[in-house]
Design an enzyme around this catalytic site. Structure first.
Site, PDB file in Angstrom:
ATOM      1  N   GLY A  49       0.775  -1.242   0.000  1.00  0.00           N
ATOM      2  CA  GLY A  49       0.000   0.000   0.000  1.00  0.00           C
ATOM      3  C   GLY A  49       0.802   1.285   0.000  1.00  0.00           C
ATOM      4  CD  GLU A  92       1.438   0.444   7.161  1.00  0.00           C
ATOM      5  OE1 GLU A  92       1.028   0.640   6.010  1.00  0.00           O
ATOM      6  OE2 GLU A  92       1.195  -0.597   7.773  1.00  0.00           O
ATOM      7  CG  ASP A 148      -8.416   0.903  10.332  1.00  0.00           C
ATOM      8  OD1 ASP A 148      -9.048   1.479  11.212  1.00  0.00           O
ATOM      9  OD2 ASP A 148      -8.969   0.128   9.518  1.00  0.00           O
ATOM     10  N   GLY A 168      -4.262   0.233  14.210  1.00  0.00           N
ATOM     11  CA  GLY A 168      -2.893   0.314  14.729  1.00  0.00           C
ATOM     12  C   GLY A 168      -2.315  -1.035  15.102  1.00  0.00           C
ATOM     13  CE  LYS A 223     -10.067   4.097   7.573  1.00  0.00           C
ATOM     14  NZ  LYS A 223     -10.539   2.731   7.206  1.00  0.00           N
ATOM     15  CG  ASP A 240      -5.914  -3.368  -1.899  1.00  0.00           C
ATOM     16  OD1 ASP A 240      -5.469  -2.949  -0.812  1.00  0.00           O
ATOM     17  OD2 ASP A 240      -6.378  -4.512  -2.049  1.00  0.00           O
ATOM     18  NE  ARG A 279      -2.309  -3.056  -4.146  1.00  0.00           N
ATOM     19  CZ  ARG A 279      -2.417  -3.232  -2.834  1.00  0.00           C
ATOM     20  NH1 ARG A 279      -2.283  -2.217  -2.020  1.00  0.00           N
ATOM     21  NH2 ARG A 279      -2.674  -4.417  -2.332  1.00  0.00           N
TER      22      ARG A 279
END
Ligand code: 5GP
Length: 178
Positions: A48, A102, A106, A108, A134, A162, A168
């Site tokens: 990602g 990263e 989210d 974590g 987030k 993605d 992506r």
């Protein structure tokens, strides 16, 4: 920017290419200041973060090493929270300053496990730099020191992120339409 369809979901434009580029430039400048004179290694978490890593690195003016690693897979729209091992990390990090790159933090859970595994190798420091955070969803011990945008707890795609392996390549970030 237009709405887009990926598999069964519709996504709406959320962060433009310009928004992202501005945020990435600011992150690079902050890192350039904070790590001046330090032995710095970036560890980019694939898949990602490939686009973010590329853009961020263009703004880094410090001497540094860039390495890539993979962790566990993520399928669908909910985090699995599983990290089995770090794959492909060949660089020594002992007594060096590490920045993990990263795409998104989210819950974590992923990043906490990555940090736990890296800590065994005794780096001087470890920080996290993510495009997105987030914060509402975060349950972990290590919030990212550097992040581009705090976002609500909704699924996003694009800029490396993605939805079941698609999306992506999008240069902007899109949010799922609820
Ligand atoms: P965490 O362990 O922090 O909950 O999740 C980390 C990983 O889940 C991220 O690196 C990313 O691959 C995936 N992830 C979390 N939220 C999203 C999202 O909104 N969109 C996409 N595409 N992936 C996400």
């Amino acid at each position: 920017m237009e709405h887009i369809q990926i598999h069964d979901k519709t996504f709406i434009p959320y962060l433009s290419q310009t928004d992202i580029q501005e945020a990435v430039d600011i992150l690079a400048q902050r890192i350039n200041t904070d790590y001046h004179g330090k032995d710095l290694i970036f560890l980019s978490v694939l898949n990602g973060s490939f686009m973010f890593t590329s853009d961020l690195m263009k703004g880094i003016t410090l001497p540094c090493e860039i390495s890539f690693m993979k962790v566990s897979s993520y399928a669908g729209t909910e985090s699995t929270g599983r990290v089995d091992e770090l794959i492909g990390l060949t660089s020594a990090i002992k007594d060096r300053h590490v920045i993990i790159i990263e795409d998104i933090v989210d819950t974590g859970i992923t990043i906490d496990k990555v940090i736990k595994l890296l800590t065994i190798q005794e780096p001087s420091s470890i920080e996290v730099c993510a495009t997105l955070f987030k914060k509402e969803a975060h349950l972990g011990q290590h919030p990212p020191k550097y992040y581009g945008f705090e976002i609500p707890n909704k699924f996003v795609v694009g800029y490396g992120l993605d939805y079941d392996q698609h999306g992506r390549n999008l240069p902007a970030i899109y949010q799922v339409k609820s």
